[in-house]
Design an enzyme around this catalytic site. Sequence first.
Site, PDB file in Angstrom:
ATOM      1  N   CYS A   1       0.864  -1.189   0.000  1.00  0.00           N
ATOM      2  CA  CYS A   1       0.000   0.000   0.000  1.00  0.00           C
ATOM      3  C   CYS A   1       0.895   1.232   0.000  1.00  0.00           C
ATOM      4  CB  CYS A   1      -0.986  -0.019   1.172  1.00  0.00           C
ATOM      5  SG  CYS A   1      -0.259   0.066   2.820  1.00  0.00           S
TER       6      CYS A   1
ATOM      7  N   ARG B   1      -3.628  -0.569   5.367  1.00  0.00           N
ATOM      8  CA  ARG B   1      -4.204  -1.615   4.516  1.00  0.00           C
ATOM      9  C   ARG B   1      -3.306  -2.836   4.336  1.00  0.00           C
ATOM     10  NH1 ARG B   1      -5.117   2.583  -0.211  1.00  0.00           N
ATOM     11  NH2 ARG B   1      -3.182   3.276   0.804  1.00  0.00           N
TER      12      ARG B   1
ATOM     13  N   ASP C   1     -10.061   2.679   1.107  1.00  0.00           N
ATOM     14  CA  ASP C   1      -8.976   3.302   1.872  1.00  0.00           C
ATOM     15  C   ASP C   1      -9.542   3.923   3.148  1.00  0.00           C
ATOM     16  OD1 ASP C   1      -6.815   4.666   2.846  1.00  0.00           O
ATOM     17  OD2 ASP C   1      -6.405   5.779   0.996  1.00  0.00           O
TER      18      ASP C   1
HETATM   19  P1  4NP Z   1      -1.878   2.849   4.167  1.00  0.00           P
HETATM   20  O1  4NP Z   1      -2.572   4.163   4.737  1.00  0.00           O
HETATM   21  O2  4NP Z   1      -1.252   3.237   2.834  1.00  0.00           O
HETATM   22  O3  4NP Z   1      -3.012   1.903   4.022  1.00  0.00           O
HETATM   23  O4  4NP Z   1      -0.864   2.419   5.187  1.00  0.00           O
HETATM   24  C1  4NP Z   1      -2.040   5.433   4.621  1.00  0.00           C
HETATM   25  C2  4NP Z   1      -0.915   5.783   5.353  1.00  0.00           C
HETATM   26  C3  4NP Z   1      -0.396   7.061   5.250  1.00  0.00           C
HETATM   27  C4  4NP Z   1      -1.006   7.967   4.402  1.00  0.00           C
HETATM   28  C5  4NP Z   1      -2.119   7.605   3.652  1.00  0.00           C
HETATM   29  C6  4NP Z   1      -2.631   6.330   3.759  1.00  0.00           C
HETATM   30  N1  4NP Z   1      -0.493   9.276   4.306  1.00  0.00           N
HETATM   31  O5  4NP Z   1      -1.077  10.106   3.583  1.00  0.00           O
HETATM   32  O6  4NP Z   1       0.553   9.586   4.941  1.00  0.00           O
END
Ligand code: 4NP
Length: 152
Positions: A8, A14, A123
Amino acid sequence: MIKVMFVCLGNICRSPMAEFLLKDMVEKLGMQRDFEIASSGTSSEEYGNPVHTGTKRLLAEKGISVAGKYATQLKREDYKKYDFFLAMEQRNVTSALRIFGGDSENKVVRLLDFTSNPRDIADPWYTGDFQRTYEDIMEGLQCFMEAVSENR
Ligand code: 4NP
């Protein structure tokens, strides 16, 4: 041995959820020796951070611990080490291909491309809805497991 890397953006919401749900699934099937399962993010933004409390809480309710998991970033050298890079959304596919410099062995795919309704995983970053993410991931994991079982 089937080697799977979930991918991800940050590796805190995720892809760790998918990593620990698949680990739990293969353990219950008594197939843990047949799989190597990991997760990483395409960004360095969350590097070294623990799993997001939303994912941690949802998994804890199912008796699954994420102890010892800290965010890592996808590296070019990972390409040869895994059979599948299961991305949560299309932009993770694009970023992974940039990191790898291509995908000559067609290893990079969205997790939900294994389903009859190919799409991005919901998300939870802006919605806080980790339950929907869980349901999407479970649908993808079940279809992924069916696909790899048919090819063994
Ligand atoms: P992930 O979630 O990609 O599912 O771990 C996120 C983690 C950080 C960010 C966005 C989504 N961010 O914008 O920093």
